[in-house]
Scaffold this motif. Structure first.
Motif, mmCIF file in Angstrom:
data_model
loop_
_atom_site.group_PDB
_atom_site.id
_atom_site.type_symbol
_atom_site.label_atom_id
_atom_site.label_comp_id
_atom_site.label_asym_id
_atom_site.label_seq_id
_atom_site.Cartn_x
_atom_site.Cartn_y
_atom_site.Cartn_z
ATOM 1 N N ALA A 1 6.673 26.951 4.389
ATOM 2 C CA ALA A 1 5.508 26.065 4.288
ATOM 3 C C ALA A 1 5.513 24.979 5.355
ATOM 4 O O ALA A 1 4.476 24.652 5.932
ATOM 5 N N SER A 2 6.679 24.406 5.651
ATOM 6 C CA SER A 2 6.736 23.331 6.644
ATOM 7 C C SER A 2 6.376 23.843 8.033
ATOM 8 O O SER A 2 5.689 23.162 8.805
ATOM 9 N N GLU A 3 6.831 25.048 8.357
ATOM 10 C CA GLU A 3 6.505 25.650 9.654
ATOM 11 C C GLU A 3 5.017 26.007 9.711
ATOM 12 O O GLU A 3 4.369 25.848 10.751
ATOM 13 N N LEU A 4 4.483 26.481 8.607
ATOM 14 C CA LEU A 4 3.057 26.796 8.558
ATOM 15 C C LEU A 4 2.223 25.534 8.758
ATOM 16 O O LEU A 4 1.207 25.553 9.463
ATOM 17 N N THR A 5 2.632 24.433 8.155
ATOM 18 C CA THR A 5 1.939 23.161 8.372
ATOM 19 C C THR A 5 1.909 22.803 9.846
ATOM 20 O O THR A 5 0.885 22.358 10.374
ATOM 21 N N SER A 6 3.028 23.009 10.540
ATOM 22 C CA SER A 6 3.088 22.722 11.973
ATOM 23 C C SER A 6 2.098 23.568 12.751
ATOM 24 O O SER A 6 1.398 23.071 13.638
ATOM 25 N N VAL A 7 2.005 24.846 12.422
ATOM 26 C CA VAL A 7 1.059 25.728 13.110
ATOM 27 C C VAL A 7 -0.376 25.313 12.813
ATOM 28 O O VAL A 7 -1.229 25.272 13.708
ATOM 29 N N LEU A 8 -0.655 24.986 11.562
ATOM 30 C CA LEU A 8 -2.022 24.635 11.165
ATOM 31 C C LEU A 8 -2.496 23.348 11.830
ATOM 32 O O LEU A 8 -3.688 23.190 12.090
ATOM 33 N N THR A 9 -1.594 22.419 12.089
ATOM 34 C CA THR A 9 -1.981 21.141 12.686
ATOM 35 C C THR A 9 -1.848 21.149 14.203
ATOM 36 O O THR A 9 -2.730 20.682 14.907
ATOM 37 N N ALA A 10 -0.727 21.692 14.705
ATOM 38 C CA ALA A 10 -0.459 21.646 16.148
ATOM 39 C C ALA A 10 -0.928 22.898 16.882
ATOM 40 O O ALA A 10 -0.945 22.926 18.117
ATOM 41 N N GLY A 11 -1.296 23.930 16.152
ATOM 42 C CA GLY A 11 -1.753 25.150 16.797
ATOM 43 C C GLY A 11 -0.596 26.039 17.230
ATOM 44 O O GLY A 11 0.579 25.741 17.017
ATOM 45 N N MET A 12 -0.946 27.157 17.862
ATOM 46 C CA MET A 12 0.050 28.116 18.342
ATOM 47 C C MET A 12 -0.498 28.837 19.556
ATOM 48 O O MET A 12 -1.678 29.218 19.585
ATOM 49 N N VAL B 1 0.844 -1.199 0.000
ATOM 50 C CA VAL B 1 0.000 0.000 0.000
ATOM 51 C C VAL B 1 0.879 1.249 0.000
ATOM 52 O O VAL B 1 1.806 1.372 0.809
ATOM 53 N N GLU B 2 0.600 2.172 -0.899
ATOM 54 C CA GLU B 2 1.279 3.462 -0.892
ATOM 55 C C GLU B 2 0.683 4.312 0.230
ATOM 56 O O GLU B 2 -0.531 4.498 0.304
ATOM 57 N N VAL B 3 1.542 4.830 1.102
ATOM 58 C CA VAL B 3 1.087 5.633 2.238
ATOM 59 C C VAL B 3 1.427 7.101 1.986
ATOM 60 O O VAL B 3 2.605 7.466 1.826
ATOM 61 N N LEU B 4 0.405 7.938 1.928
ATOM 62 C CA LEU B 4 0.570 9.383 1.816
ATOM 63 C C LEU B 4 0.333 9.995 3.188
ATOM 64 O O LEU B 4 -0.667 9.685 3.840
ATOM 65 N N LEU B 5 1.246 10.859 3.627
ATOM 66 C CA LEU B 5 1.093 11.505 4.928
ATOM 67 C C LEU B 5 0.522 12.904 4.741
ATOM 68 O O LEU B 5 1.031 13.706 3.938
ATOM 69 N N LEU B 6 -0.537 13.189 5.473
ATOM 70 C CA LEU B 6 -1.283 14.432 5.297
ATOM 71 C C LEU B 6 -0.393 15.657 5.459
ATOM 72 O O LEU B 6 -0.505 16.608 4.669
ATOM 73 N N ALA B 7 0.489 15.657 6.463
ATOM 74 C CA ALA B 7 1.328 16.833 6.688
ATOM 75 C C ALA B 7 2.257 17.082 5.507
ATOM 76 O O ALA B 7 2.493 18.238 5.117
ATOM 77 N N ASP B 8 2.791 16.014 4.918
ATOM 78 C CA ASP B 8 3.647 16.175 3.739
ATOM 79 C C ASP B 8 2.856 16.752 2.566
ATOM 80 O O ASP B 8 3.322 17.648 1.851
ATOM 81 N N LEU B 9 1.660 16.218 2.354
ATOM 82 C CA LEU B 9 0.824 16.713 1.260
ATOM 83 C C LEU B 9 0.474 18.180 1.458
ATOM 84 O O LEU B 9 0.469 18.968 0.498
ATOM 85 N N LEU B 10 0.175 18.549 2.697
ATOM 86 C CA LEU B 10 -0.194 19.936 2.995
ATOM 87 C C LEU B 10 0.978 20.876 2.728
ATOM 88 O O LEU B 10 0.819 21.938 2.097
ATOM 89 N N THR B 11 2.170 20.475 3.182
ATOM 90 C CA THR B 11 3.361 21.298 2.950
ATOM 91 C C THR B 11 3.626 21.450 1.459
ATOM 92 O O THR B 11 3.921 22.554 0.969
ATOM 93 N N GLU B 12 3.527 20.359 0.726
ATOM 94 C CA GLU B 12 3.776 20.393 -0.713
ATOM 95 C C GLU B 12 2.752 21.261 -1.434
ATOM 96 O O GLU B 12 3.102 22.020 -2.353
ATOM 97 N N ALA B 13 1.496 21.177 -1.024
ATOM 98 C CA ALA B 13 0.458 21.990 -1.651
ATOM 99 C C ALA B 13 0.722 23.472 -1.436
ATOM 100 O O ALA B 13 0.566 24.290 -2.363
ATOM 101 N N MET B 14 1.131 23.842 -0.216
ATOM 102 C CA MET B 14 1.375 25.257 0.076
ATOM 103 C C MET B 14 2.694 25.741 -0.510
ATOM 104 O O MET B 14 2.889 26.937 -0.679
ATOM 105 N N THR B 15 3.591 24.816 -0.833
ATOM 106 C CA THR B 15 4.841 25.188 -1.492
ATOM 107 C C THR B 15 4.601 25.551 -2.948
ATOM 108 O O THR B 15 5.202 26.506 -3.472
ATOM 109 N N VAL B 16 3.721 24.817 -3.603
ATOM 110 C CA VAL B 16 3.494 25.047 -5.035
ATOM 111 C C VAL B 16 2.393 26.067 -5.300
ATOM 112 O O VAL B 16 2.272 26.569 -6.407
ATOM 113 N N SER B 17 1.605 26.399 -4.277
ATOM 114 C CA SER B 17 0.457 27.276 -4.512
ATOM 115 C C SER B 17 0.327 28.349 -3.440
ATOM 116 O O SER B 17 0.101 28.042 -2.261
ATOM 117 N N GLY B 18 0.453 29.594 -3.864
ATOM 118 C CA GLY B 18 0.199 30.696 -2.944
ATOM 119 C C GLY B 18 -1.250 30.749 -2.514
ATOM 120 O O GLY B 18 -1.560 31.134 -1.377
#
Length: 408
Positions: free
Chosen positions: A114-125, A64-81
């Motif tokens: 983007a990676s730091e933003l993903t952390s804030v979006l998931t873990a809060g601040m 099974v191919e495993v996609l991790l949500l945090a990685d996908l989120l970071t990648e999406a925000m990296t390619v798209s403003g």
């Protein structure tokens, strides 16, 4: 080779799945807030991560191919403003923070990687963390009463500990993805993250939407793809009758289902979703909490020409078998006695993830249920869940199948 996106059942061979590895959002849980954030205990985070890593490795070991949500989120925000803007807008609640603080927070978040933003979006601040992060920035905003009146450990962005349960915020049916509407305040923002992943990540470019609702709640844990064209929807604590009806009509309009069974379930935490009491383990078999096996009912919703008909309520097992076009649905129940059955239902004994017809992942602690599954010819792949289960969810809850082989 990338698997074709979509699913028409719960048990077709699983090719691709989306998981969320638990992170700092679980460290935000305290005795003061765990009830509000829907956890029954404070998990040992390092152990929860070990358990989740073992779950992911088991899946990979089965192809099974495993996609991790945090990685996908970071990648999406990296390619798209636009993805970044959408994510920040959803996280910054001006009604709660006030305009001055909301403006400062948005300004700060727009400048982080983007990676730091993903952390804030998931873990809060927290307010203290925002103050520390702003220390190297030019002076922001003006006076904020909200800043002055909140304690430093309070959240300026709320954490999302239930993001672990990726089943709830989206599900695939046919070759389309349904974006759900989560019922409780602690989980509302989860769908904005899955939404922008599907909207902006290159992996999902061109993915069509099956259903989107910002009003009537529908949660993925209540949705079972019993067979191609046949969907069961639990109606209880999380999914409302209006949500189930809206979903049914949307699936009919897109030709993704011909029958939807609306299944009333008790409005209590022990049975928060339909998949806490019943999941598919084979093309003709379910594992089911025995205390409800013969009392569970269903309203049968069908599209007939230009109209929608609703029949019932009828016994669920009979209605499901009829809709699936089989003589009888095999039932494997959890436990020989009521105490064992109740304990194992609470510990997610019914919440299995099928990797193929007759092959499921289950928590190892549900000894009786697993033994009964194996006695019925089901292969059980056991994982540890002593810490993962503190949020009331099993292997099915923790996984969003993105691609399964069709049963047609």
């Amino acid at each position: 080779m990338t698997a074709e996106l979509g699913a028409d059942s719960e048990v077709g061979t699983l090719r691709t799945v989306m998981l969320h590895r638990p992170g700092d959002e679980l460290r935000r849980l305290t005795p003061r807030n765990n009830d509000q954030l829907l956890f029954d205990a404070l998990p040992w985070v390092a152990r929860a991560q070990e358990e989740h890593d073992a779950f992911a490795e088991l899946l990979r070991g089965r192809g099974v191919e495993v996609l991790l949500l945090a990685d996908l989120l970071t990648e999406a925000m990296t390619v798209s403003g636009a993805a970044r803007i959408q994510a920040i807008s959803a996280a910054v609640n001006e009604r709660r923070l006030g305009s001055a603080l909301a403006r400062d927070l948005s300004t700060h978040l727009r400048g982080v990687p983007a990676s730091e933003l993903t952390s804030v979006l998931t873990a809060g601040m927290t307010f203290d963390e925002l103050l520390e992060a702003e220390s190297g920035e030019p002076e922001l905003g003006g006076a904020s009463l909200v800043r002055r009146m909140h304690h430093g450990g309070d959240f300026v962005v709320e954490p999302l500990p239930n993001l672990l349960f990726t089943r709830d915020s989206s599900f695939w049916i046919g070759n389309q993805v349904a974006i759900t509407s989560l019922a409780l305040p602690a989980r509302l923002r989860e769908t904005t993250l899955t939404d922008l992943i599907y909207a902006f990540h290159p992996r999902f470019r061109g993915a069509r939407r099956a259903y989107e609702s910002r009003t009537a709640p529908v949660e993925g844990g209540d949705v079972l793809l019993l067979a191609p064209g046949v969907v069961a929807v639990g109606v209880g604590e999380r999914t409302t009758p209006a949500g189930a009806e809206a979903l049914a009509r949307s699936l009919f309009d897109d030709g993704l289902a011909h029958t939807v069974l609306a299944v009333p379930i008790a409005q209590e935490r022990a049975s928060m979703h339909l998949d806490t009491v019943c999941t598919m383990v084979d093309t003709d078999a379910v594992v089911m909490y025995p205390n409800i096996a013969h009392t569970l009912s269903a309203f049968t919703i069908r599209r007939e020409d230009a109209t929608v008909s609703i029949r019932g309520a009828d016994p669920f097992l009979e209605a499901a078998a009829d809709a699936m076009g089989i003589g009888k649905l095999r039932v494997i129940d959890t436990g020989l006695d009521t105490v064992t059955a109740e304990r194992e239902q609470w510990d997610d004994g019914n919440n299995t993830l099928a990797l193929a017809p007759g092959v499921v992942v289950a928590y190892e602690r549900n000894v009786e249920t697993n033994a009964r599954l194996e006695a019925s010819g089901i292969e059980v792949l056991r994982i540890s869940g002593s810490e993962l289960g503190s949020g009331r969810g099993g292997p099915r809850c923790m996984s969003c199948p993105v691609a399964r082989d069709s049963l047609l």
